[in-house]
Design a protein around this motif. Structure first.
Motif, PDB file in Angstrom:
ATOM      1  N   ARG A 114      -5.077  43.010 -39.026  1.00  0.00           N
ATOM      2  CA  ARG A 114      -6.213  42.733 -39.682  1.00  0.00           C
ATOM      3  C   ARG A 114      -7.374  42.102 -38.991  1.00  0.00           C
ATOM      4  O   ARG A 114      -8.550  42.326 -39.155  1.00  0.00           O
ATOM      5  N   TYR A 535     -10.981  43.289 -44.121  1.00  0.00           N
ATOM      6  CA  TYR A 535      -9.649  43.134 -43.769  1.00  0.00           C
ATOM      7  C   TYR A 535      -8.773  44.305 -43.376  1.00  0.00           C
ATOM      8  O   TYR A 535      -7.537  44.093 -43.174  1.00  0.00           O
ATOM      9  N   ALA A 538      -5.367  46.448 -47.062  1.00  0.00           N
ATOM     10  CA  ALA A 538      -5.179  45.517 -48.158  1.00  0.00           C
ATOM     11  C   ALA A 538      -3.671  44.783 -48.128  1.00  0.00           C
ATOM     12  O   ALA A 538      -3.396  43.900 -48.621  1.00  0.00           O
ATOM     13  N   GLU A 539      -2.981  45.786 -47.888  1.00  0.00           N
ATOM     14  CA  GLU A 539      -1.321  45.246 -47.636  1.00  0.00           C
ATOM     15  C   GLU A 539      -0.965  45.895 -46.258  1.00  0.00           C
ATOM     16  O   GLU A 539      -1.275  47.084 -45.793  1.00  0.00           O
TER      17      GLU A 539
ATOM     18  N   PRO B  13      -2.403  50.905 -48.961  1.00  0.00           N
ATOM     19  CA  PRO B  13      -2.287  50.031 -50.275  1.00  0.00           C
ATOM     20  C   PRO B  13      -1.677  50.396 -51.586  1.00  0.00           C
ATOM     21  O   PRO B  13      -2.274  51.303 -51.849  1.00  0.00           O
ATOM     22  N   GLN B  14      -1.092  49.569 -51.999  1.00  0.00           N
ATOM     23  CA  GLN B  14      -0.246  50.152 -53.159  1.00  0.00           C
ATOM     24  C   GLN B  14      -0.653  49.312 -54.500  1.00  0.00           C
ATOM     25  O   GLN B  14       0.016  49.274 -55.546  1.00  0.00           O
ATOM     26  N   ASN B  16      -1.247  46.207 -54.762  1.00  0.00           N
ATOM     27  CA  ASN B  16      -0.619  44.925 -54.669  1.00  0.00           C
ATOM     28  C   ASN B  16      -1.052  43.905 -53.521  1.00  0.00           C
ATOM     29  O   ASN B  16       0.002  43.723 -52.756  1.00  0.00           O
ATOM     30  N   PRO B  17      -2.432  43.852 -53.302  1.00  0.00           N
ATOM     31  CA  PRO B  17      -2.570  43.151 -52.188  1.00  0.00           C
ATOM     32  C   PRO B  17      -2.326  41.615 -51.968  1.00  0.00           C
ATOM     33  O   PRO B  17      -1.856  40.940 -52.913  1.00  0.00           O
ATOM     34  N   ASP B  18      -2.170  41.316 -50.744  1.00  0.00           N
ATOM     35  CA  ASP B  18      -1.908  40.120 -50.334  1.00  0.00           C
ATOM     36  C   ASP B  18      -3.072  39.209 -51.016  1.00  0.00           C
ATOM     37  O   ASP B  18      -4.188  39.294 -50.832  1.00  0.00           O
ATOM     38  N   ILE B  31      -8.999  38.375 -49.687  1.00  0.00           N
ATOM     39  CA  ILE B  31      -7.934  38.187 -48.490  1.00  0.00           C
ATOM     40  C   ILE B  31      -8.510  37.254 -47.647  1.00  0.00           C
ATOM     41  O   ILE B  31      -9.773  37.370 -47.235  1.00  0.00           O
ATOM     42  N   ALA B  89     -13.416  39.920 -50.691  1.00  0.00           N
ATOM     43  CA  ALA B  89     -13.203  40.500 -51.771  1.00  0.00           C
ATOM     44  C   ALA B  89     -12.458  41.951 -51.442  1.00  0.00           C
ATOM     45  O   ALA B  89     -12.995  42.613 -50.765  1.00  0.00           O
ATOM     46  N   LEU B  90     -11.557  42.249 -52.534  1.00  0.00           N
ATOM     47  CA  LEU B  90     -11.067  43.727 -52.212  1.00  0.00           C
ATOM     48  C   LEU B  90     -12.274  44.833 -52.501  1.00  0.00           C
ATOM     49  O   LEU B  90     -12.855  44.300 -53.273  1.00  0.00           O
TER      50      LEU B  90
END
Lengths: 563, 317
Positions: A114, A535, A538-539, B13-14, B16-18, B31, B89-90
């Motif tokens: 990140r 970021y 996201a994951e 990303p699926q 289901n973010p952190d 995040i 924010a996402l």
């Protein structure tokens, strides 16, 4: 056989940076206080490009002076300042920030992180570089003190002793040279520490060293070289400051010092610096050529090994810059042999890039055009490098235009071409916009033709005996026509760079949306949006091969089955 | 080793973010990223001004010191006792990366020898010994032409030998015609070693390269390569060895090169080709034996069967 073209640009709009919608003070504040690796990368590269225009203008002025024999456009003093400022600017304030900036932007998103490991240190490194550059150019005002007409440094980019001594360089212009590089050097060291730590400790799950993109591998080695090479230069500059301000005698031969010691210090930095600059060029080419050949890189492990070998050998070749000092036969043979050895891993790389293209479906889009030209030009640069590695050859041509031609073939034919290729390649990711292909092609052809006119002819001037750094020459030496071709080439290059700037501005304002993956590429940066969010992911992603996007696009034939 | 049954994991990303644990569960999830700060800029500015005072005024250094201390203190406060973060924010859904579209069956594999394809894998090559033999035979042919030239033009077979040795024996650089026509043992040994060494090396290069070139071997080895080499020599010899360049008769030089190329090429072309390891699997090339390895005969039959090329970034050999 089916032939599938690269996909068209997508339609996703970019909104991450929204200049114009906020007050300019808010935007400025956000950039000044940012610790985001992507924004810092953009700042590095942007400032590097501004310095490129300044350094290029200085070079152009020198070329106009040399257009005619016995020309008096520039005085000898101004000419000396221009070649000093040009050389120093291009190495320390163009090459270094652009390679560190590209590394800053790309390393985290290529390894699925990140941010950099030390985001604040990252910001500090950038500001040190920028303030170093500003102090360096402030010499035009303050070189002789604020109340006298300022003068820029005029001791050449490697500033040999004893010319830099107080007795021969009066005033403060040389001090500005030392301080500017010293300050920016701390920034470069900080950047190197950050890139090493980030690469070693922040890779996403599955991103083993064997799966690192070649770009990241090469930047890791470059970062190590920066630590090894810049530290002695920093020490030497502090010693020179002691000589100039505290009456020390490190480099003062009349008081027991050693002028050759400076040369050892400088070139222990200076030659690895060539590799510090050119290995990132290799890194860009190693990412671009496979994508536009539609093939995996040929010989990934060998490419990594060759880069390590170049890194190791590059710290053992510095004295080939000092053959004319009179080092003695044994020393000269040693450094000549090691220098020639560098040609082996470098040649391996060229074969591997050609091997990647061989049998591939080549798409000559802008990044690939620049990389293809790079292959030809860097080959010539390497061959003239081998010639200059032979000490007797250097005895004849040292400090001639042949040497100037050689290192401009490396740094422009090699590095600058790949930088242009890299900018065209990653600009859609950074901005979310595509660069106009027509403008880019005009840029490519003008710049390539201009480059050949300027630097191919310089070999001839060198063989004809024209020394570097002379501000004029007599007409009867037969150099004038060659100098005129050389200078005409600068005009082509200048127009080419102007079109490059116009192409970028046009792309930012009216470029087509790029989509996430405009080149149908395979590394992680193309899996996030363009431009990426703050970021990045996201994951945090998890990868299973060197080409994670390939695996997703071709689940029936993924790479992880083979690696 | 990777389990081939296990699919790759999607790096995207699926949904289901952190989620930042510090954020109120009811609010927009964000995040945690390092918070922006001006401290690094102030520290850099301060240090720069501190040093710039050396060449301007002490006041500049004092201002720099103050800025540096301010920057350092604020930097410490950024990371101690705990690192400051901001919650980003996402991205809105429509700005996020689009899903990757899988293209099953889009990969093409390289097939050596398929007409129209550029790949030419050297599945077979001439043995290195044929290169050595060809080099020796070519060396004899070239020497014959050169000595014939010496006899016709200078009435001495030693002339071309002395001339060749002048590349490394400085004494012959300034020799007159009589000296060049006279026998010299040192020149004979030197020229013989140079001639044999270079001829053997070129013979090896021929053995390795000729099978990879399209068309007739004798055309490449006997005409194209000697002409190219002659052109390179003609353009560069004046710089490398001006004395030697003055004495060379270029028509005879080219004739001797072509004689070498034709003879060496013919010897190599007549030798039987042997299979290379190019198309073997890595395990077979490494000499690993055991169950589960691919059948070697399949690999050698199909040339570059696993050499994916594809639409589309396949793997190369």
């Amino acid at each position: 056989m089916a032939s599938i073209d690269l996909p068209s640009p997508g339609t996703q709009a970019s909104t991450w940076t929204s200049p114009g919608r906020e007050q300019w003070t808010t935007v400025l504040h956000s950039w000044v206080t940012t610790v985001d690796h992507k924004r810092l990368g953009i700042l590095y590269v942007g400032c590097g490009l501004v310095f490129l225009l300044i350094g290029g203008a200085e070079a152009a002025m020198m070329r106009f002076q040399l257009f005619f024999a016995q020309n008096d456009l520039l005085s000898p003093q101004v000419f000396n300042r221009f070649f000093t400022m040009h050389g120093t600017t291009m190495v320390f304030f163009v090459g270094m920030p652009i390679i560190i900036g590209m590394g800053n932007y790309l390393i985290p998103i290529m390894i699925g992180a990140r941010d950099m490991a030390f985001p604040r240190l990252n910001a500090w490194g950038f500001w040190m570089f920028l303030f170093g550059g500003l102090i360096f150019y402030f010499s035009y005002l303050g070189g002789d003190g604020l109340y006298a007409a300022g003068t820029a440094p005029d001791v050449g980019w490697f500033a040999y002793a004893p010319l830099t001594g107080k007795a021969f360089s009066r005033g403060n212009s040389t001090d500005y040279w030392v301080l500017g590089i010293l300050i920016s050097g701390f920034g470069s060291i900080a950047g190197a520490i950050n890139m090493i730590t980030t690469t070693l400790s922040m890779r996403c799950p599955g991103m083993t060293l064997g799966r690192l993109p070649l770009f990241v591998w090469m930047m890791l080695i470059v970062s190590g070289l920066i630590l090894i090479a810049l530290s002695p230069l920093t020490a030497a500059q502090v010693m020179l400051l002691f000589d100039r301000f505290l009456g020390a005698h490190f480099f003062d031969t009349q008081a027991g010092g050693d002028a050759v010691l400076w040369q050892h210090f400088f070139w222990f930095f200076g030659h690895p610096e060539v590799y510090i600059l050119i290995i990132p060029g290799f890194a860009y080419a190693s990412e671009i050529i496979p994508v536009f050949s539609r093939k995996v890189i040929f010989g990934y492990p060998i490419m990594v090994g060759a880069t390590c070998a170049i890194g190791l050998l590059s710290v053992g070749v510095w004295a080939h810059h000092m053959f004319v000092v009179g080092l003695g036969k044994g020393t000269a043979i040693w450094f000549a042999a090691i220098t020639m050895l560098v040609g082996v891993p470098t040649g391996i790389k060229i074969f591997n890039w050609v091997g990647t293209m061989y049998g591939g479906k080549l798409h000559f889009r802008l990044p690939m055009l620049f990389c293809t030209a790079f292959l030809f030009q860097f080959l010539i640069a390497g061959l003239t490098g081998i010639m200059l590695a032979a000490a007797p050859f250097t005895w004849q041509l040292s400090d001639s235009y042949f040497v100037v031609a050689h290192f401009h073939y490396v740094l422009i034919g090699g590095l600058v071409f790949t930088i242009f290729g890299a900018i065209y390649y990653w600009f859609p990711k950074v901005s979310g916009r595509m660069v106009n292909e027509t403008l880019g092609r005009w840029h490519f052809w003008l710049f390539t033709i201009g480059f050949q006119m300027t630097f191919t002819t310089m070999h001839v001037q060198g063989l004809l005996g024209m020394p570097r750094r002379i501000y004029t020459y007599p007409a009867e030496r037969g150099w004038e026509v060659w100098n005129q071709i050389t200078t005409a080439g600068v005009v082509f290059q200048g127009v080419g760079v102007l079109l490059f700037v116009i192409a970028l501005i046009h792309a930012l304002r009216r470029g087509e949306p790029a989509g996430d993956d405009p080149w149908n590429a395979w590394t992680l940066e193309w899996s996030t949006s363009s431009p990426p969010p703050a970021y990045n992911f996201a994951e945090i992603p998890e990868v299973r091969s060197r080409r994670p996007l390939w695996d997703l696009k071709h689940p029936d034939d993924p790479d992880w089955k083979y690696e | 080793m990777t389990n081939p049954e296990q699919p790759p994991i999607d790096p995207r990303p699926q949904g289901n973010p952190d989620v930042d644990p510090d954020v109120d569960p009811g609010s927009d999830p964000g995040i945690a990223m390092p918070a922006p700060t001006a401290a690094p800029m102030f520290l850099a500015l301060g240090l720069s001004l501190l040093l710039a005072g050396l060449v301007t005024n002490e006041l500049v250094s004092i201002v720099g010191l103050v800025a540096a201390v301010w920057g350092a203190i604020h930097w410490w406060r950024e990371v101690l006792p705990s690192e400051h973060h901001e919650h980003v924010a996402l991205q809105p859904e429509h700005e996020r990366a689009q899903p990757v579209v899988a293209r099953v069956g889009a990969v093409e594999h390289l097939q050596a020898g398929v007409e129209g394809h550029r790949v030419r894998v050297p599945a077979e090559m001439h043995p290195y010994t044929s290169g050595l033999k060809g080099g020796l035979a070519g060396a004899a042919a070239m020497a014959g032409i050169a000595m014939l030239y010496g006899l016709i033009a200078e009435a001495s077979p030693w002339y071309p030998i002395n001339l060749l040795s002048s590349v490394v024996l400085p004494a012959f650089n300034l020799a007159d015609a009589a000296q060049l026509n006279a026998f010299s043992a040192s020149a004979l040994v030197t020229a013989t070693l140079m001639h044999l060494g270079l001829s053997l090396l070129v013979g090896l290069v021929y053995a390795a390269l000729l099978p990879m070139l399209p068309g007739r071997v004798l055309l490449w080895g006997g005409v194209v390569a000697p002409c190219l080499w002659s052109a390179v020599t003609w353009t560069s010899l004046g710089v490398v060895s001006p004395a030697l360049a003055e004495h060379i008769q270029w028509a005879w030089f080219v004739a001797s090169q072509i004689a070498f190329g034709l003879v060496a090429g013919a010897v190599i072309a007549r030798s039987e080709t042997i299979e290379t390891l190019q198309t073997w699997p890595l395990a077979a090339r490494a000499g690993i034996e055991g169950g589960g390895l691919p059948d070697l005969s399949d690999a050698t039959d199909t040339g570059s069967d696993d050499a994916g090329n594809g639409d589309d970034g396949g793997r190369a050999q």
